[in-house]
Design a protein around this motif. Structure first.
Motif, short mmCIF file in Angstrom:
data_model
loop_
_atom_site.label_atom_id
_atom_site.label_comp_id
_atom_site.label_asym_id
_atom_site.label_seq_id
_atom_site.Cartn_x
_atom_site.Cartn_y
_atom_site.Cartn_z
N ARG A 3 0.85 -1.19 0.00
CA ARG A 3 0.00 0.00 0.00
C ARG A 3 0.88 1.24 0.00
O ARG A 3 1.91 1.27 0.68
N PRO A 4 0.48 2.29 -0.73
CA PRO A 4 1.28 3.53 -0.76
C PRO A 4 1.38 4.16 0.63
O PRO A 4 0.40 4.22 1.37
N CYS A 5 2.58 4.62 0.96
CA CYS A 5 2.82 5.27 2.25
C CYS A 5 2.59 6.77 2.11
O CYS A 5 2.98 7.38 1.11
N PRO A 6 2.00 7.41 3.10
CA PRO A 6 1.84 8.87 3.07
C PRO A 6 3.19 9.56 3.31
O PRO A 6 4.15 8.92 3.75
N PRO A 7 3.28 10.85 3.05
CA PRO A 7 4.54 11.57 3.31
C PRO A 7 5.00 11.39 4.75
O PRO A 7 4.19 11.39 5.69
N GLY A 8 6.31 11.22 4.91
CA GLY A 8 6.90 11.06 6.22
C GLY A 8 6.96 9.64 6.73
O GLY A 8 7.63 9.37 7.72
N VAL A 9 6.29 8.71 6.04
CA VAL A 9 6.28 7.31 6.47
C VAL A 9 7.23 6.51 5.58
O VAL A 9 7.10 6.52 4.36
N GLN A 10 8.16 5.82 6.20
CA GLN A 10 9.17 5.09 5.45
C GLN A 10 8.65 3.77 4.93
O GLN A 10 7.90 3.07 5.60
N GLY A 11 9.05 3.44 3.71
CA GLY A 11 8.68 2.16 3.10
C GLY A 11 9.66 1.80 2.01
O GLY A 11 10.79 2.30 1.98
N GLU A 12 9.23 0.96 1.10
CA GLU A 12 10.08 0.47 0.02
C GLU A 12 9.90 1.32 -1.23
O GLU A 12 8.77 1.61 -1.64
N LEU A 13 11.01 1.71 -1.86
CA LEU A 13 10.98 2.48 -3.10
C LEU A 13 10.59 1.55 -4.25
O LEU A 13 11.22 0.51 -4.47
N VAL A 14 9.57 1.93 -5.02
CA VAL A 14 9.08 1.11 -6.12
C VAL A 14 8.79 1.97 -7.33
O VAL A 14 8.70 3.21 -7.24
#
Length: 680
Positions: free
Chosen positions: A469-480
């Protein structure tokens, strides 16, 4: 440099830009928007609107980019995008026929094309006309002297010198597939790479210079040549000596003798073979620090079009510019640099150690307009207390690009305080995987400390959580990346597709095989997974937090290593650092290794350790604080300057590191083995 760590508004920090463009309306990017408006494609008020269009209307965008960047082709064709069953099977310009080298050699006048400077006093310059003439000689030797045909591999074990450029362009002109390693690779590292692709021709230098020392290559060359199946010709370029002794290489010929085998080069210039858009151009290699390097095959048209967009629209490269990148011929930034010829810029080549004073001298002397370097170089310049704006003119310098690892907010601040206040600092990130950028600069928008400005044009970049699921600004996740793009690799050399049919077919066809699909599309089905931790900012920019495969996971909390490195920028006693996660007590604990500067007196005291931990706690969080802080004499890096966190973790865990040839200083790994401090 300030002692704090300025953050983006997305992280709750200050939001004042470090730089804003003085005349955004005069950029190539705005001219491209005007061309789109004139063609009836719409009006775009800013980069965000243009990017949305480039993703929503890929055929219209890439078609317009082709026209604006003046791609030279025998045939373009009507079709722009041919969707595949999966995004890795999508084809761009499936009917086009062009030649990569013809696009880079579009000039034939007396203006500079290549300028070479090394650690010695030597300076060489080739005009555009001279470069075309030399490429004609080399392509004649390849085609008529050796019989190189489309799809045949030509390998270079060479420094970053004009002959390397000439060989690449000549190989592309006749339809060969070019692959290169820098001469600081040992024999095993070269064989691990070139052995996979079976080149017919190997061109090497007699040696190279680095840090004021000369290193001979002829001994290793004999071992490499003997280990390459199918090799027909070994050619030696004189670099250390004008007449190297080839007695130990009886089957080798000198560069000049090789060119003289086909002396009837056309004085009008090289012949350019028109080839499909997807014809293999390059084989590049992953760093391979924990296994055999992947041989990544890149398509000619895709590399050309992607680099043209990056250079002209995102880095503001113009005709007559002088583009420099500190790189060896074994890093993808060398291939990126070469493509600047297609924007009618001159390339400034340098081979040797990355001494800051020498390289800023080079920028002044040659009128460099784009200075490409790494985050490590910028931070090392700052640590040495240098101030290039006070010691150098840097009159023509408009753009500084930084890549290789995340650039800290302090690194951004240093550039504007001590290098040049009116420069466009474009922190960029992508990789060997696509031979280009996923996130890039925007010459029409402000630069904020610690932020990469924008997602690359034409790429549907996002940040996903563990469930996709897309992360909102400021939330870290995986670059895709959720869509296909022209420089997506054709596949891996030797990767068998599911039906067992060889993907090479004489070198002319490469099919996405299972290793390729696993590498990029297994984590999120149908979506390119880069393997970097990232987060959006409130400005529409991005912060990269390091490789997700080197993640720290204490107590189940995922932490990017770059978050810890950023905290150490304000500790002058720490010259370099590398951090890993060590399995411990059914969990993971953070272990930080530091190389101390002269200011620390060579001793990691309890007081310094406490300050390091306190700074990490206050600038990141208590979960970021390392359980162990240990001193080392050197930090291992790959030959392109990236930290080898995975290799250190393997050593600490008592596991073998399969490919130490990818590491510039593999002997440093021994400092991490069997450390008694890590047993408690």
């Amino acid at each position: 440099m300030g002692s704090g760590s300025p953050q983006s508004a997305a992280d709750g920090g200050r939001a004042a830009p470090l730089w804003s463009p003085a005349a955004p309306e005069a950029t190539n990017l705005r001219a491209f928007c005007a061309a789109l408006a004139e063609a009836g494609r719409g009006t775009f008020g800013d980069y965000t609107e243009l990017h949305a269009f480039s993703v929503a209307e890929p055929a219209a965008f890439w078609s317009a980019a082709w026209d604006f960047c003046e791609v030279i082709a025998e045939v373009r064709g009507e079709r722009v995008v041919e969707p595949g069953a999966e995004i890795c099977e999508t084809r761009f310009f499936p009917d086009a026929r062009l030649n990569f080298a013809e696009n880079l050699l579009r000039r034939a006048d007396d203006s500079p094309a290549l300028i070479f400077r090394g650690e010695s006093a030597e300076r060489r310059q080739l005009s555009a006309a001279q470069l075309r003439a030399e490429v004609a000689r080399v392509s004649g030797a390849l085609q008529r002297g050796v019989g190189i045909r489309p799809g045949d591999r030509v390998a270079a074990w060479l420094p970053n010198i004009p002959e390397t450029c000439e060989l690449m362009l000549a190989t592309a002109a006749v339809g060969g597939v070019f692959s290169s390693c820098s001469p600081d690779f040992g024999a095993d590292g070269v064989l691990d790479r070139f052995g996979q692709i079976r080149p017919r021709v190997l061109v090497a230098a007699d040696g190279y210079r680095y840090g004021g020392k000369e290193f001979d290559c002829l001994g290793r060359l004999r071992e490499i040549a003997a280990g390459l199946d199918g090799l027909e010709r070994v050619v030696v370029v004189p670099f250390l000596s004008p007449d190297p002794d080839l007695a130990a290489l009886p089957d080798a010929v000198s560069w000049e003798a090789f060119l003289n085998e086909a002396p009837d080069a056309d004085s009008a210039g090289p012949e350019f073979l028109a080839l499909p858009f997807d014809h293999p151009l390059y084989v590049l290699y992953s760093s391979g620090t924990t296994g055999a390097p992947k041989s990544i095959v890149h398509r000619a048209g895709g590399i050309l079009l992607k680099h043209l967009v990056e250079h002209r629209l995102q880095c503001e490269v113009r005709p007559g510019d002088r583009v420099f990148y500190f790189t060896t011929a074994g890093w993808m930034m060398w291939n990126w640099l070469m493509s600047a010829l297609a924007s009618e810029a001159a390339l400034v080549l340098y081979d040797g150690a990355p001494d800051p004073e020498r390289l800023f001298d080079l920028a002044d002397a040659e009128g460099v307009t784009l200075f490409g370097t790494s985050a490590g170089f910028i931070e090392a310049t700052a640590k040495r207390g240098l101030s290039p704006r006070r010691t150098h003119r840097l009159e023509r310098l408009r753009t500084i690009t930084s890549t290789g690892s995340p650039l800290s907010p302090e690194g951004f601040e240093f550039v504007y305080a001590e290098v040049k206040p009116d420069v466009h600092l474009a922190s960029i990130s992508g990789g060997t995987d696509l031979c280009g950028c996923l996130v890039n600069g925007d010459p029409t928008a402000p630069v904020y400390a610690g932020e990469i400005q924008r997602p690359a044009l034409g790429l549907a970049i996002d940040v996903f959580d563990a469930e996709g699921r897309p992360c909102p600004p400021g939330v870290q996740g995986e670059l895709v990346c959720a869509n296909s793009f022209p420089s997506m690799p054709l596949g891996f050399w030797g990767d068998e597709p599911p039906d067992g049919e060889s993907p090479q077919g004489g070198g002319l066809r490469v099919t996405p095989g299972p290793r390729y699909r696993r590498a990029y599309f297994e984590r999120y089905r149908g979506v390119w997974h880069q393997g970097d931790y990232a987060r959006w900012t409130a400005h529409g920019g991005m912060v990269i937090a390091g490789r997700s495969d080197a993640t720290l996971n204490p107590g189940g909390v995922r932490i990017g290593t770059a978050e810890i490195y950023r905290c150490l920028e304000g500790v002058p006693e720490v010259s370099e650092a590398i951090v890993i996660g060590q399995p411990w007590g059914g969990d993971t604990r953070i272990v930080l290794f530091v190389r101390l500067s002269a200011a620390a007196g060579g001793e990691l005291t309890e007081e310094l350790t406490r300050r390091i931990r306190d700074r990490i706690r206050s600038h990141a969080s208590p979960r970021h604080v390392p359980a162990k802080v240990l001193a080392v004499d050197a930090v291992p890096r790959t030959r392109s300057g990236k930290l080898t966190e995975l290799a250190v973790r393997e050593v600490v865990c008592g596991r073998p590191v399969d490919n130490t040839e990818a590491i510039a200083n593999p002997e440093s790994l021994e400092q991490f083995r069997d450390r008694p401090e890590l047993a408690t």
